[in-house]
Design an enzyme around this catalytic site. Structure first.
Site, PDB file in Angstrom:
ATOM      1  N   GLU A  18      -4.828   8.767   8.059  1.00 49.61           N
ATOM      2  CA  GLU A  18      -3.745   8.417   8.977  1.00 49.61           C
ATOM      3  C   GLU A  18      -2.385   8.809   8.411  1.00 49.61           C
ATOM      4  OE1 GLU A  18      -5.853   4.412  10.811  1.00 49.61           O
ATOM      5  OE2 GLU A  18      -4.518   4.232   9.078  1.00 49.61           O
ATOM      6  N   ASP A  30      -8.391  -2.326  11.897  1.00 47.76           N
ATOM      7  CA  ASP A  30      -7.184  -1.491  11.840  1.00 47.76           C
ATOM      8  C   ASP A  30      -7.411  -0.066  12.330  1.00 47.76           C
ATOM      9  OD1 ASP A  30      -8.780  -0.605   9.808  1.00 47.76           O
ATOM     10  OD2 ASP A  30      -7.356  -0.968   8.196  1.00 47.76           O
TER      11      ASP A  30
END
Length: 364
Positions: A62, A235
């Protein structure tokens, strides 16, 4: 901080660890919580976006950007649950801080340790608003790399006196108990045989598991009135920890709703499911906990603003303790428009005299 024009400051993992040891974990977290509260309270100053994610069968990678008028920051972070079997952490991260007026980088930093610190500090920031003030017992489900930071943050800053621990891997709980006893020898710790046992009598339940699945760590029947749920592990899309049946019976708080609806616990819920962003509570625009019997959920996915705060906070503290290293990252040019001079022999690093045409040329 170095004044050399070609250098940026570098904060290594070793330097960050030394900084925590010098300042003290509790005091460093206390300052970080305060810095987070200040930045979340000026929420509208930031240009915000949900993080960019690349998913693979083994994990996720990410990129998390955010900016205000003075600085731009980003973090790269991964999540690969099987990594410990290869001898490397599940989560690894680094990031950078840049000046907004020039775009020049001023800090390159490790963020693996710092992410654990800022995640724990964010949990505390939320719990100050959402947990009952009388909370003294916390269940901690998932005893991996983040668990010590969560436990010590709640003990040191929120008055938690007793911890109830559970992990599907007994060795992870062994590790956590050992590390906690080195920090607080007299801390009350109960090893539990299941998540259901761990939550019995808990005021706060923190879930911080790593498995990349839509897991049900907490069922609705395990959640008692008045509990505050600090759901940290969910998440990314397809990764959750709470039974979706918990959410309609609770008040749910998030960091940045557009991101949380993609990858938080609320990814199970309709798009119009009501949530409150933490900044609204910090600014007094929305209420936090309203009743002692209320169930509150902090759907914590991690947001780039937290990394922005952590980068600036750690940078200032590391400068104060002289723990920054100069890193030769930028080109040093006699003429900023002549990048090619880097490839020329040193003796040729000079600029020709301007011609008449040069004197009248329009600048690029």
């Amino acid at each position: 901080m170095t004044n050399h024009p070609g250098h940026v400051d570098f904060l290594s993992t070793d330097a960050a660890a030394t900084l925590v040891q010098r300042v003290g974990l509790t005091e460093l977290l206390r300052g970080l919580v305060s810095a987070l509260e200040q930045d979340f309270s000026r929420w509208q100053d930031f240009d915000k976006t949900a993080r960019l994610a690349q998913h693979t069968p083994d994990g996720v990678m990410e990129l998390m950007p955010v900016a205000d008028a003075s600085h731009f920051a980003f973090k790269y972070v991964n999540g690969h649950p099987k990594n410990p079997q290869l001898g490397i952490p599940s989560i690894m991260a680094f990031g950078a801080l840049m000046r907004a007026d020039t775009g020049a980088p001023i800090l390159l930093s490790e963020l693996t340790l710092t992410t654990a610190l800022r995640t724990a500090a964010t949990s505390v920031m939320a719990a100050k608003l959402l947990a009952r003030r009388s909370s003294r017992t916390m269940a901690l489900i998932g005893n991996g790399s983040q668990s010590e930071f969560q436990a010590l943050a709640f003990v040191g800053l929120l008055g938690i006196q007793s911890l109830r621990l559970y992990d599907i891997d007994p060795a992870a709980t062994d590790k956590l108990i050992h590390n906690l006893h080195t920090q607080i020898p007299g801390l009350q710790i109960q090893r539990c045989r299941s998540a259901a046992e761990a939550v019995q009598g808990a005021d706060i339940v923190t879930t911080v598991t790593a498995d990349k699945t839509n897991a049900t760590i907490l069922r609705r029947d395990m959640v008692a009135p008045g509990m505050h749920l600090n759901a940290v592990g969910g998440d990314c899309p397809g990764k959750t920890e709470l039974d979706a049946a918990i959410l309609p019976d609770a008040r749910v708080f998030v960091e940045f709703a557009p991101q949380s609806r993609i990858e938080g616990e609320i990814q199970h819920m309709p798009e119009d499911f009501a949530v409150t962003e933490l900044w609204q509570v910090l600014r007094g625009e929305q209420a936090g906990r309203q009743r002692d019997d209320e169930i509150t959920v902090f759907d914590s996915v991690g947001f780039a603003l937290e990394d922005y705060t952590a980068l600036r906070y750690m940078h200032a503290l590391a400068r104060q303790h002289q723990l920054l290293q100069p890193l030769a990252l930028l080109p040093q040019l006699s003429n900023p428009k002549n990048l090619f001079e880097l490839l020329l022999p040193p003796a040729t690093h000079h600029e020709p005299a301007p011609t008449e045409a040069d004197r009248h040329a329009i600048p690029a």
